[in-house]
Motif scaffolding. Structure first.
Motif, PDB file in Angstrom:
ATOM      1  N   UNK A  61      52.271  32.935  43.178  1.00 29.16           N
ATOM      2  CA  UNK A  61      52.413  32.993  41.728  1.00 29.16           C
ATOM      3  C   UNK A  61      51.251  33.734  41.081  1.00 29.16           C
ATOM      4  N   UNK A  62      50.800  33.223  39.939  1.00 30.88           N
ATOM      5  CA  UNK A  62      49.787  33.900  39.134  1.00 30.88           C
ATOM      6  C   UNK A  62      48.377  33.605  39.626  1.00 30.88           C
ATOM      7  N   UNK A  78      43.130  22.512  42.448  1.00 27.62           N
ATOM      8  CA  UNK A  78      42.194  23.478  41.883  1.00 27.62           C
ATOM      9  C   UNK A  78      41.382  24.168  42.978  1.00 27.62           C
ATOM     10  N   UNK A  79      41.083  23.456  44.075  1.00 20.39           N
ATOM     11  CA  UNK A  79      40.338  24.065  45.179  1.00 20.39           C
ATOM     12  C   UNK A  79      41.212  25.069  45.932  1.00 20.39           C
ATOM     13  N   UNK A  80      42.506  24.757  46.066  1.00 22.42           N
ATOM     14  CA  UNK A  80      43.426  25.689  46.717  1.00 22.42           C
ATOM     15  C   UNK A  80      43.555  26.965  45.890  1.00 22.42           C
ATOM     16  N   UNK A  81      43.624  26.832  44.568  1.00 21.30           N
ATOM     17  CA  UNK A  81      43.720  28.004  43.695  1.00 21.30           C
ATOM     18  C   UNK A  81      42.433  28.817  43.760  1.00 21.30           C
ATOM     19  N   UNK A  82      41.283  28.125  43.819  1.00 21.50           N
ATOM     20  CA  UNK A  82      40.003  28.831  43.928  1.00 21.50           C
ATOM     21  C   UNK A  82      39.933  29.626  45.227  1.00 21.50           C
ATOM     22  N   UNK A  83      40.456  29.055  46.323  1.00 22.31           N
ATOM     23  CA  UNK A  83      40.470  29.769  47.599  1.00 22.31           C
ATOM     24  C   UNK A  83      41.351  31.013  47.528  1.00 22.31           C
ATOM     25  N   UNK A  84      42.348  30.986  46.662  1.00 20.30           N
ATOM     26  CA  UNK A  84      43.251  32.132  46.495  1.00 20.30           C
ATOM     27  C   UNK A  84      42.745  33.111  45.433  1.00 20.30           C
ATOM     28  N   UNK A  85      41.479  33.054  45.101  1.00 17.64           N
ATOM     29  CA  UNK A  85      40.888  34.018  44.169  1.00 17.64           C
ATOM     30  C   UNK A  85      40.855  33.578  42.725  1.00 17.64           C
ATOM     31  N   UNK A  86      41.451  32.431  42.412  1.00 16.73           N
ATOM     32  CA  UNK A  86      41.482  31.959  41.042  1.00 16.73           C
ATOM     33  C   UNK A  86      42.727  32.423  40.297  1.00 16.73           C
ATOM     34  N   UNK A  87      42.844  32.015  39.053  1.00 15.04           N
ATOM     35  CA  UNK A  87      44.015  32.320  38.233  1.00 15.04           C
ATOM     36  C   UNK A  87      43.938  33.729  37.658  1.00 15.04           C
ATOM     37  N   UNK A  88      45.109  34.342  37.453  1.00 18.58           N
ATOM     38  CA  UNK A  88      45.171  35.622  36.754  1.00 18.58           C
ATOM     39  C   UNK A  88      45.114  35.368  35.245  1.00 18.58           C
ATOM     40  N   UNK A 171      34.364  35.350  37.875  1.00 18.38           N
ATOM     41  CA  UNK A 171      35.815  35.451  38.096  1.00 18.38           C
ATOM     42  C   UNK A 171      36.250  34.745  39.366  1.00 18.38           C
ATOM     43  N   UNK A 172      37.263  33.881  39.230  1.00 19.87           N
ATOM     44  CA  UNK A 172      37.813  33.192  40.388  1.00 19.87           C
ATOM     45  C   UNK A 172      37.008  32.002  40.856  1.00 19.87           C
TER      46      UNK A 172
END
Length: 217
Positions: A61-62, A78-88, A171-172
């Motif tokens: 996703x985003x 939130x840690x999983x999203x951080x591992x994926x570079x953060x939110x767009x 960022x991220x």
């Protein structure tokens, strides 16, 4: 009579000895079997405990770097999203439970903001009917140039002295990843931006995005 009595006593003693030896042997076998069973059970528990140390999830996703990630057990979304570079920029974080615990095999999909999705759909439809115009190309180019100027104007964050909240301006970098940066530098100060690779959750792709925003003090 005495010889016969002695012979009977000898036979009785011999039989008693055989019975005692048999009982001891049986007891030793039972102990051996019990020990093997306990070792097997301990091995199974250890194996399950090892497997529970990490989970594999898919983040899509985003996010900046969608993909499959191995994360520590009991970590949060939130840690999983951080591992994926953060939110767009167009991510709708209000529709994601960031504090939910992740589980093995879980898919975390970050939705796009509804307004951004509508705008993108309308733009695609317009491009499909009219195509790209020279003016729109120039507009995109000027927008990108403006974005580059804004990036160069961003104040750098000192990774050896910045607080957790200051690190989150990068960022991220979310709260969990910012805390990991602080814990990593406590065990040894960063001598260059490349030392950020020591932080769990920061890979080469994320480091490339952080280089222009960090400095070593």
């Amino acid at each position: 009579m005495q010889a016969k009595s002695k012979k009977l006593i000898f036979i009785a003693v011999l039989l008693t000895g055989c019975i005692i030896t048999s009982l001891i042997s049986t007891n030793d076998k039972e102990k051996t079997l019990l020990g093997s069973s306990m070792q097997s059970a301990q091995g199974t528990v250890t194996s399950k405990a090892t497997q529970a140390k990490s989970v594999r999830v898919q983040v899509s996703g985003a996010v900046l770097e969608p993909g499959i990630y191995d994360l520590p057990a009991n970590c949060r979304v939130e840690e999983a999203i951080a591992a994926a570079g953060g939110l767009t920029e167009n991510a709708d974080s209000e529709r994601v439970n960031l504090v939910r615990k992740v589980r093995d095999g879980m898919q975390i999909r970050v939705p796009v903001q509804k307004a951004a999705w509508i705008s993108r759909t309308q733009r695609k439809n317009a491009q499909a009917t009219a195509g790209y115009s020279a003016s729109s190309t120039k507009k995109v180019g000027s927008t990108r140039a403006g974005a580059g100027k804004n990036n160069s104007a961003v104040q750098r964050v000192r990774i050896n002295s910045a607080s957790v909240s200051e690190l989150q301006q990068l960022p991220g970098i979310g709260p969990a990843l910012a805390q990991r940066i602080v814990e990593t530098r406590n065990s040894g100060r960063f001598t260059s931006a490349d030392d950020l690779l020591r932080v769990p959750g920061i890979g080469k792709a994320k480091l490339a995005k952080l280089r222009d925003y960090v400095e070593v003090d």
